[in-house]
Design an enzyme around this catalytic site. Structure first.
Site, PDB file in Angstrom:
ATOM      1  CB  ALA A 190      -1.012  -0.001   1.239  1.00  0.00           C
ATOM      2  CE  LYS A 191       3.269   6.261  -3.290  1.00  0.00           C
ATOM      3  NZ  LYS A 191       4.536   5.775  -3.239  1.00  0.00           N
ATOM      4  NE  ARG A 192      -3.196   2.230   4.748  1.00  0.00           N
ATOM      5  CZ  ARG A 192      -4.073   1.502   4.047  1.00  0.00           C
ATOM      6  NH1 ARG A 192      -4.223   2.385   2.899  1.00  0.00           N
ATOM      7  NH2 ARG A 192      -4.522   0.606   4.128  1.00  0.00           N
ATOM      8  CG  ASP A 193       1.562   0.343   4.900  1.00  0.00           C
ATOM      9  OD1 ASP A 193       1.190   1.113   5.876  1.00  0.00           O
ATOM     10  OD2 ASP A 193       0.635  -0.458   4.649  1.00  0.00           O
ATOM     11  N   GLY A 194       4.611   2.810   2.192  1.00  0.00           N
ATOM     12  CA  GLY A 194       5.907   2.857   1.389  1.00  0.00           C
ATOM     13  C   GLY A 194       5.995   1.995   0.235  1.00  0.00           C
TER      14      GLY A 194
END
Ligand code: GLU
Length: 290
Positions: free
Chosen positions: A257-261
């Protein structure tokens, strides 16, 4: 025989990453292997989360990855009257009702019903709605509508199931018929206070309009398929087949996920990775089949 039509339908809420590449490649390969059509659709119905810069990057990143698509790209925000007309069809059959609740009110109502918030039943869009506004006296509902109070539109699930003649099912590639149980998700939102239509409504409308025969998407959307099959039944739309693929996991075993890099495709490109390398990193090396 009807030719296969697949699609990739990202929401422009961030730059595409390896998880998107995996999903897009699966749809593209399934179509191309069968001499079928592969469509690109931009699901930008939610103005609070979608950004034009992400939208512009999608086609560029996919083309760099080596994917091509057939026909024009459908951009959902350019077709709002289509979704409004679909909502009208459902409303005319008494299957929708306005919901004025805020998230906080819903949480309070759930707590008051004795559920610890973390144990309350969950649907694909959050906690299952307790039905507060379905029970509003008609005079109160009319007065709140007349006062212009912001509201969502919810599907009256019990009425929808009664109309549809019971829960539907679907064909999952390689697994046969899968039974649906949309009733467990309660009165789902089909038009939001801050968006003219919900994901569930737009995705089923567009899959039908575009003649999609095989929906390839991540297993995280499997629960939503129960709702989509119900809507398809109510609206007289054909049932596509489904291929829910496992999600691509990061080195830590968690979904990308984008939010997890998770690295964006354009970051990999800027770092000098070739499209073939990125296809392999996305779990679908060349020659591996769909
Ligand atoms: N737009 C959805 C997303 O980005 C996917 C829709 C679908 O494949 O059905 O998660």
């Amino acid at each position: 025989m009807t030719s296969i039509v697949t699609r990739f339908a990202p929401s422009p809420t961030g730059f595409l990453h390896l998880g998107h590449a995996h999903s897009a490649l699966r749809g593209w390969r399934a179509a191309r292997a069968a001499g079928g059509r592969f469509l690109l659709r931009i699901e930008d119905i939610d103005p609070t989360r979608c950004r034009p810069e992400y939208r512009a990057a999608i086609a560029e990143d996919l083309a760099w990855l080596g994917l091509d698509w057939d026909g024009p790209v459908r951009v959902q925000s350019e077709h709002l009257p289509d979704y409004a007309a679909t909502l009208d069809r459902l409303a005319a059959r008494g299957l929708l009702y306005p919901c004025f609740c805020t998230r906080a009110e819903i949480a309070r109502e759930i707590a008051a019903s004795g559920h610890a918030p973390h144990l309350a039943p969950m649907g694909p869009d959050g906690p299952v709605y307790p039905g507060t506004c379905r029970r509003l006296p008609s005079g109160v509902r009319a007065a709140r509508l007349a006062a212009g109070e912001p509201h969502a539109l919810r599907l009256d699930m019990a009425a929808a199931l009664a109309t549809a003649g019971g829960p539907p099912d679907y064909e999952e590639e390689g697994a046969g018929r899968v039974a649906c149980d949309p009733g467990r998700f309660g009165d789902v939102v089909l038009a939001r206070k801050d968006a003219p239509a919900s994901y569930h409504l737009c995705v089923t409308h567009d899959d039908a309009l575009q003649g999609v025969t095989l929906v390839t998407r991540g297993a995280d959307l499997r629960a939503a398929t129960d709702i989509h099959r119900l809507l398809q039944g109510l609206l007289g739309w054909p049932a596509p087949r489904y291929a829910h693929h496992p999600l691509l996991l990061g080195p830590d075993g968690r979904r990308l996920a984008k939010r997890d890099g998770a690295p964006a495709l354009r970051e990999l490109r800027a770092a000098g990775r070739s499209p073939a390398e990125v296809r392999a990193m996305a779990g679908l090396p060349d020659g591996a089949g769909p």
